[in-house]
Write an enzyme that holds these catalytic residues in place. Sequence first.
Site, PDB file in Angstrom:
ATOM      1  N   GLU A 231       0.324   9.582   1.423  1.00  9.54           N
ATOM      2  CA  GLU A 231       1.583   9.699   0.690  1.00  9.54           C
ATOM      3  C   GLU A 231       2.743   9.678   1.675  1.00  9.54           C
ATOM      4  OE1 GLU A 231       0.947  13.341  -1.398  1.00  9.54           O
ATOM      5  OE2 GLU A 231       1.700  14.583   0.231  1.00  9.54           O
ATOM      6  N   HIS A 273       4.240  17.807  -3.065  1.00 11.00           N
ATOM      7  CA  HIS A 273       3.744  18.525  -1.898  1.00 11.00           C
ATOM      8  C   HIS A 273       4.860  18.814  -0.906  1.00 11.00           C
ATOM      9  CE1 HIS A 273      -0.351  16.456  -2.781  1.00 11.00           C
ATOM     10  NE2 HIS A 273      -0.239  17.590  -3.432  1.00 11.00           N
ATOM     11  N   LEU A 292      -0.952   0.209   8.261  1.00  7.17           N
ATOM     12  CA  LEU A 292      -2.390   0.266   7.999  1.00  7.17           C
ATOM     13  C   LEU A 292      -2.965  -1.133   7.785  1.00  7.17           C
ATOM     14  CD1 LEU A 292      -2.472   3.368   5.630  1.00  7.17           C
ATOM     15  CD2 LEU A 292      -3.704   3.184   7.799  1.00  7.17           C
ATOM     16  N   ALA A 295      -3.315  -2.877  11.010  1.00  5.92           N
ATOM     17  CA  ALA A 295      -4.359  -2.306  11.868  1.00  5.92           C
ATOM     18  C   ALA A 295      -5.756  -2.684  11.402  1.00  5.92           C
ATOM     19  CB  ALA A 295      -4.213  -0.787  11.912  1.00  5.92           C
ATOM     20  N   GLY A 296      -5.862  -3.314  10.228  1.00  2.91           N
ATOM     21  CA  GLY A 296      -7.167  -3.770   9.770  1.00  2.91           C
ATOM     22  C   GLY A 296      -7.678  -3.123   8.511  1.00  2.91           C
ATOM     23  N   ALA A 297      -6.935  -2.168   7.956  1.00  3.23           N
ATOM     24  CA  ALA A 297      -7.354  -1.559   6.702  1.00  3.23           C
ATOM     25  C   ALA A 297      -7.098  -2.521   5.548  1.00  3.23           C
ATOM     26  CB  ALA A 297      -6.596  -0.255   6.472  1.00  3.23           C
ATOM     27  N   PRO A 300      -3.960  -2.761  -0.733  1.00  5.33           N
ATOM     28  CA  PRO A 300      -3.524  -3.597  -1.856  1.00  5.33           C
ATOM     29  C   PRO A 300      -1.991  -3.669  -1.923  1.00  5.33           C
ATOM     30  CG  PRO A 300      -4.167  -1.437  -2.651  1.00  5.33           C
ATOM     31  CD  PRO A 300      -4.500  -1.454  -1.192  1.00  5.33           C
ATOM     32  N   THR A 301      -1.504  -4.417  -2.856  1.00  8.81           N
ATOM     33  CA  THR A 301      -0.049  -4.575  -2.997  1.00  8.81           C
ATOM     34  C   THR A 301       0.569  -3.466  -3.845  1.00  8.81           C
ATOM     35  OG1 THR A 301      -0.435  -6.022  -4.900  1.00  8.81           O
ATOM     36  CG2 THR A 301      -0.152  -7.071  -2.731  1.00  8.81           C
ATOM     37  N   SER A 302      -0.257  -2.740  -4.563  1.00  8.16           N
ATOM     38  CA  SER A 302       0.248  -1.646  -5.397  1.00  8.16           C
ATOM     39  C   SER A 302      -0.905  -0.687  -5.689  1.00  8.16           C
ATOM     40  CB  SER A 302       0.812  -2.187  -6.716  1.00  8.16           C
ATOM     41  OG  SER A 302      -0.232  -2.736  -7.501  1.00  8.16           O
TER      42      SER A 302
END
Length: 608
Positions: A231, A273, A292, A295-297, A300-302
Site C-alpha cells: 500500500e 493504516h 516492482l 525489478a521483475g515482479a 497488473p495494471t489495476s
Amino acid sequence: MATGQLFSKTTQALFYNYKQLPIQRMLDFDFLCGRETPSVAGIINPGSDGFQKLFFGQEEIAIPVHPTIEAACNAHPTADVFINFASFRSAAASSMSALKQPTIRVVAIIAEGVPESDAKQLISYARANNKVIIGPATVGGIQAGAFKIGDTAGTIDNIIQCKLYRPGSVGFVSKSGGMSNEMYNTIARVTDGIYEGIAIGGDVFPGSTLSDHILRFNNIPQVKMMVVLGELGGKDEYSLVDALKQGKVQKPVVAWVSGTCARLFKSEVQFGHAGAKSGGELESAQAKNQALREAGAIVPTSYEALESAIKEAFDKLVEEGKISPVTEFTPPSIPEDLKTAIKSGKVRAPTHIISTISDDRGEEPCYAGVPMSTIVEQGYGVGDVISLLWFKRSLPRYCTQFIEICIMLCADHGPCVSGAHNSIVTARAGKDLVSSLVSGLLTIGPRFGGAIDDAARYFKDAYDRNLTPYEFVEGMKKKGIRVPGIGHRIKSRDNRDKRVQLLQKYAHTHFPSVKYMEYASQVETYTLSKANNLVLNVDGAIGSLFLDLLSGSGMFTKQEIDEIVEIGYLNGLFVLARSIGLIGHTFDQKRLKQPLYRHPWEDVLYTK
C-alpha cells in the site's frame, strides 16, 4: 529474521489476555485441519490462574490459565508462538517480556497504536536475537492446514471457502489483515490456495517486512509462487525491489500496491493504516508498482486485474510441471455452538431454571416486570420490592407499609435471644460477616421466629372452620400442640408487647378487614383466662394480620393464600427482618474488638 517456515501442524502458542472468541476460532481451525493437539497450549491472564473451558471439535477441553508469562513458558516449554491480545498500553511491555523468554520464537502483536519508539525497541531486540515479530496492528497469519493466529481468515465458512484447511502452493503477504481475507478468497478461486499467509500490520514500523516474508517463502519448497499486496506510504516495498534485483528471489512474485487513487486528491491522504499515508512521489502506489515491475515482479495494471495475473502465473507453473494437483478432501464439520443453534432455530434446548420474579437480560433489571428505573423514580420502598419479588404484584401502599413496619419491629430483639447470641459468639471468634450472620439465622425455626408461619396456619384453619376459641385451644391441647403466636416469657396481661399494639393499631386504621386479627384476640382472651402470660405475641400478631392483608386486599385467590401460608412466606419476613439485627450485632462486636467468648462456669449446672 527466520529464513524458512514459521509454523507447522504441531506448533503451539501461548495466548496473552484471555479472549474467548479468537481462541475458540483457533481450536476450530485445528479440528478442521485434523490436528491431534490443540494449537493453544496455555492462556496468560495476569493475576489469574486455573483453567478455561473451550471446545476442541465435539470434546470440551480445559486449557491452563497462568498469571505470568514466565509461569506459562515454564509450564509449556514447547509452545514457541506468543499471541499478544494486550491493549496498546501494555502490548509493548508484555511483548518484550515474551521475546526475552528462550522458548518463544514468534510474537504476534494484535494491538493498534503501539508507540513507535516502543515498536522500534521490540524490532531491534527481535532482530538481534533471531526472533520474529508479526505486527503491531496485525490480524496475524496462517499456515493452511496447520496453524493460525487468532481471528486470521475470519469465520469457519470463510476458511472452508478459501480452502485454508489444507495447504496450497502460494505464499501471501500483506500489510492489511482485512485485505488478507479478501485475497485468500481471490487466490483460492484461481489457484490451489495458499500455503502460508501473513499480515505484517499497518503501522509505520512493522516488526517484519514484506520482503522478510517473501525471502522466507523463497526458501520453503512447498511455496511455488508468491503474492504481495502492499500500500502507499513508507518504503517497505523497495526492500523487496532490491531483493528482486539482487536475484534473491527465484520464484514468481505477483504484486500490487494499493492506493493509486491518492493522486486524485489535492491534499495529502491518510488511509486506514497508520503507515498508509501519502507522502512524496517515491511513496506513491504508482511509483512502487513501477519499481516492482521493473525489478521483475508481475504487476497488473489495476487491482481488478490482480486476480487474472495470479491465475496466469499459477497456470504457467502447472504447465511447466512445477505444481502438482492438490488432493482435495472434505473437512470435518465443526459442531455448532448451542447458543448459535438455538438463536438460528435449529435446535430446542430445555432450560434448567425457571424464574418468574426478575429478569436482567434487557437494558435494565426488572422486578416482576417493573423496570428498575420505575422503582427508583417512583419512590418504591422495601415493602414494594418485597411485594414484587415475593408476591409478583404491586400491593397497595398500606400493605407494603405494613410489611416495612413488620421488618422494623422484628429487626432485633436484643443480644440475649438465640439468634443474636449465636451471631455475637461467632463474631467474637473472629469469623467473617457472612459466617456470623448464618450462625444466627440457623437458629430460626419452630421455637424462634418460625411461629409466625404456624400461627397463620392454625389461626386460618380454626377461623375458616368456624371453631370457637374454646374449641380451637382445647383441640390443640388434646393434640399436645401449643398454640403458636400465644405466650411470652416476659410479656403478660399487665405488660403487653408494644409491638403487638402498634401492629393492631395500624391494621385497625388502614386494613379494610381484620377478621383474623380479631379472632386471634378472642383466642388471647380465652388463653389469658388460663394463665397471665398467654398473651398474643408478635409472631401471632404478624401471622394473623398477614392473613387479613392477603384476604382483605382482594388481590389474592383463596388458593394463592393457602399456598403463601403453606410455603412459609411469613417466616421469610422474619428471616429478612432479623438479618438486619444479626448483621448489626456482628458489626457491634467487631467494632468493640471483643475477645473470644467463653461461657462462665457458674452459669452451668455440672451434675451426674
